[in-house]
Write a protein that holds these residues in place. Structure first.
Motif, PDB file in Angstrom:
ATOM      1  N   TRP A  48      37.202   9.957  12.643  1.00  0.00           N
ATOM      2  CA  TRP A  48      37.228   9.994  11.182  1.00  0.00           C
ATOM      3  C   TRP A  48      36.480  11.199  10.648  1.00  0.00           C
ATOM      4  CZ3 TRP A  48      40.778   7.743   8.705  1.00  0.00           C
ATOM      5  CH2 TRP A  48      41.323   6.556   9.174  1.00  0.00           C
ATOM      6  N   VAL A  49      35.403  11.596  11.302  1.00  0.00           N
ATOM      7  CA  VAL A  49      34.679  12.794  10.874  1.00  0.00           C
ATOM      8  C   VAL A  49      35.569  14.019  11.039  1.00  0.00           C
ATOM      9  CG1 VAL A  49      32.723  14.302  11.428  1.00  0.00           C
ATOM     10  CG2 VAL A  49      32.407  11.832  11.329  1.00  0.00           C
ATOM     11  N   LEU A  50      36.280  14.097  12.150  1.00  0.00           N
ATOM     12  CA  LEU A  50      37.179  15.222  12.377  1.00  0.00           C
ATOM     13  C   LEU A  50      38.291  15.256  11.340  1.00  0.00           C
ATOM     14  CD1 LEU A  50      37.943  17.608  14.176  1.00  0.00           C
ATOM     15  CD2 LEU A  50      39.281  16.025  15.554  1.00  0.00           C
ATOM     16  N   ILE A  51      38.889  14.116  11.033  1.00  0.00           N
ATOM     17  CA  ILE A  51      39.954  14.062  10.026  1.00  0.00           C
ATOM     18  C   ILE A  51      39.421  14.486   8.667  1.00  0.00           C
ATOM     19  CG2 ILE A  51      41.417  12.457   8.724  1.00  0.00           C
ATOM     20  CD1 ILE A  51      41.819  10.945  11.376  1.00  0.00           C
ATOM     21  N   THR A  52      38.229  14.032   8.308  1.00  0.00           N
ATOM     22  CA  THR A  52      37.640  14.391   7.016  1.00  0.00           C
ATOM     23  C   THR A  52      37.369  15.888   6.932  1.00  0.00           C
ATOM     24  OG1 THR A  52      36.629  12.209   6.888  1.00  0.00           O
ATOM     25  CG2 THR A  52      35.734  13.908   5.445  1.00  0.00           C
ATOM     26  N   LEU A  53      36.802  16.457   7.983  1.00  0.00           N
ATOM     27  CA  LEU A  53      36.521  17.894   7.980  1.00  0.00           C
ATOM     28  C   LEU A  53      37.803  18.722   7.941  1.00  0.00           C
ATOM     29  CD1 LEU A  53      33.544  18.114  10.502  1.00  0.00           C
ATOM     30  CD2 LEU A  53      33.485  18.340   8.012  1.00  0.00           C
ATOM     31  N   MET A  54      38.824  18.297   8.668  1.00  0.00           N
ATOM     32  CA  MET A  54      40.087  19.033   8.656  1.00  0.00           C
ATOM     33  C   MET A  54      40.746  18.957   7.280  1.00  0.00           C
ATOM     34  SD  MET A  54      41.581  18.072  12.414  1.00  0.00           S
ATOM     35  CE  MET A  54      43.163  18.771  12.096  1.00  0.00           C
ATOM     36  N   GLY A  57      38.954  21.290   5.010  1.00  0.00           N
ATOM     37  CA  GLY A  57      39.326  22.669   5.336  1.00  0.00           C
ATOM     38  C   GLY A  57      40.684  23.048   4.775  1.00  0.00           C
ATOM     39  N   ILE A  58      41.638  22.130   4.823  1.00  0.00           N
ATOM     40  CA  ILE A  58      42.971  22.399   4.265  1.00  0.00           C
ATOM     41  C   ILE A  58      42.887  22.574   2.755  1.00  0.00           C
ATOM     42  CG2 ILE A  58      45.234  21.335   3.835  1.00  0.00           C
ATOM     43  CD1 ILE A  58      45.004  20.107   6.659  1.00  0.00           C
ATOM     44  N   VAL A  59      42.105  21.736   2.094  1.00  0.00           N
ATOM     45  CA  VAL A  59      41.953  21.857   0.639  1.00  0.00           C
ATOM     46  C   VAL A  59      41.326  23.192   0.274  1.00  0.00           C
ATOM     47  CG1 VAL A  59      40.724  20.909  -1.365  1.00  0.00           C
ATOM     48  CG2 VAL A  59      41.891  19.382   0.224  1.00  0.00           C
ATOM     49  N   VAL A  60      40.282  23.590   0.990  1.00  0.00           N
ATOM     50  CA  VAL A  60      39.626  24.870   0.707  1.00  0.00           C
ATOM     51  C   VAL A  60      40.584  26.032   0.950  1.00  0.00           C
ATOM     52  CG1 VAL A  60      37.782  26.426   1.492  1.00  0.00           C
ATOM     53  CG2 VAL A  60      37.294  24.019   1.078  1.00  0.00           C
ATOM     54  N   ALA A  61      41.345  25.975   2.030  1.00  0.00           N
ATOM     55  CA  ALA A  61      42.291  27.050   2.332  1.00  0.00           C
ATOM     56  C   ALA A  61      43.380  27.142   1.258  1.00  0.00           C
ATOM     57  CB  ALA A  61      42.919  26.827   3.709  1.00  0.00           C
ATOM     58  N   LEU A  62      43.930  25.995   0.851  1.00  0.00           N
ATOM     59  CA  LEU A  62      44.951  26.003  -0.202  1.00  0.00           C
ATOM     60  C   LEU A  62      44.381  26.502  -1.521  1.00  0.00           C
ATOM     61  CD1 LEU A  62      46.941  22.717   0.436  1.00  0.00           C
ATOM     62  CD2 LEU A  62      47.752  25.051   0.692  1.00  0.00           C
ATOM     63  N   TRP A  63      43.172  26.087  -1.843  1.00  0.00           N
ATOM     64  CA  TRP A  63      42.553  26.520  -3.090  1.00  0.00           C
ATOM     65  C   TRP A  63      42.301  28.032  -3.066  1.00  0.00           C
ATOM     66  CZ3 TRP A  63      42.264  23.824  -7.422  1.00  0.00           C
ATOM     67  CH2 TRP A  63      41.538  24.357  -8.473  1.00  0.00           C
ATOM     68  N   ALA A  64      41.899  28.569  -1.929  1.00  0.00           N
ATOM     69  CA  ALA A  64      41.629  30.007  -1.829  1.00  0.00           C
ATOM     70  C   ALA A  64      42.911  30.823  -1.976  1.00  0.00           C
ATOM     71  CB  ALA A  64      40.956  30.319  -0.492  1.00  0.00           C
ATOM     72  N   VAL A  65      44.017  30.305  -1.471  1.00  0.00           N
ATOM     73  CA  VAL A  65      45.279  31.048  -1.492  1.00  0.00           C
ATOM     74  C   VAL A  65      45.996  30.887  -2.834  1.00  0.00           C
ATOM     75  CG1 VAL A  65      47.576  31.166  -0.443  1.00  0.00           C
ATOM     76  CG2 VAL A  65      45.555  30.934   0.996  1.00  0.00           C
ATOM     77  N   ALA A  66      45.984  29.679  -3.391  1.00  0.00           N
ATOM     78  CA  ALA A  66      46.832  29.407  -4.549  1.00  0.00           C
ATOM     79  C   ALA A  66      46.065  28.795  -5.714  1.00  0.00           C
ATOM     80  CB  ALA A  66      47.950  28.469  -4.122  1.00  0.00           C
ATOM     81  N   SER A  67      44.837  29.239  -5.974  1.00  0.00           N
ATOM     82  CA  SER A  67      44.041  28.625  -7.036  1.00  0.00           C
ATOM     83  C   SER A  67      44.678  28.830  -8.409  1.00  0.00           C
ATOM     84  CB  SER A  67      42.615  29.153  -7.018  1.00  0.00           C
ATOM     85  OG  SER A  67      42.605  30.541  -7.281  1.00  0.00           O
ATOM     86  N   ASP A  68      45.189  30.023  -8.703  1.00  0.00           N
ATOM     87  CA  ASP A  68      45.799  30.272 -10.010  1.00  0.00           C
ATOM     88  C   ASP A  68      47.023  29.387 -10.232  1.00  0.00           C
ATOM     89  OD1 ASP A  68      43.896  32.200 -10.537  1.00  0.00           O
ATOM     90  OD2 ASP A  68      45.153  33.840  -9.757  1.00  0.00           O
ATOM     91  N   GLN A  69      47.851  29.242  -9.203  1.00  0.00           N
ATOM     92  CA  GLN A  69      49.040  28.402  -9.331  1.00  0.00           C
ATOM     93  C   GLN A  69      48.675  26.930  -9.494  1.00  0.00           C
ATOM     94  OE1 GLN A  69      48.607  30.682  -6.945  1.00  0.00           O
ATOM     95  NE2 GLN A  69      50.256  32.171  -7.175  1.00  0.00           N
TER      96      GLN A  69
END
Length: 86
Positions: A48-54, A57-69
């Motif tokens: 569960w810790v691994l799933i939460t961290l992953m 990480g996906i949310v941060v990556a998506l936010w960094a790439v497409a924050s304006d959209q």
């Protein structure tokens, strides 16, 4: 006075090698042990810790790439409810 310390680690597990010809029909207790283990409240904490961290990480990556959209999509979705004031 006796002080009881809680155990913070798991007890060592027995490793039992199963012969490839054994099945659940030959060992009816195996299914009961499996059900008891799956219904245990301990769960799989590292998983569960691994799933939460992953997920984070996906949310941060998506936010960094497409924050304006993402902000634009949110504003467009909320505009009808707020009277178009966004």
């Amino acid at each position: 006075m006796t002080v009881h310390r809680t155990r913070l680690h798991r007890s060592p597990r027995r490793v039992v090698a199963a012969a490839p010809t054994q099945d659940a029909a030959n060992h009816p207790g195996r299914a009961a042990r499996l059900v008891a283990r799956l219904s245990s409240p301990r769960g799989d904490v590292p998983g569960w810790v691994l799933i939460t961290l992953m997920t984070a990480g996906i949310v941060v990556a998506l936010w960094a790439v497409a924050s304006d959209q993402i902000v634009q999509i949110f504003e467009n979705a909320m505009a009808p409810f707020l009277g178009g004031s966004l």
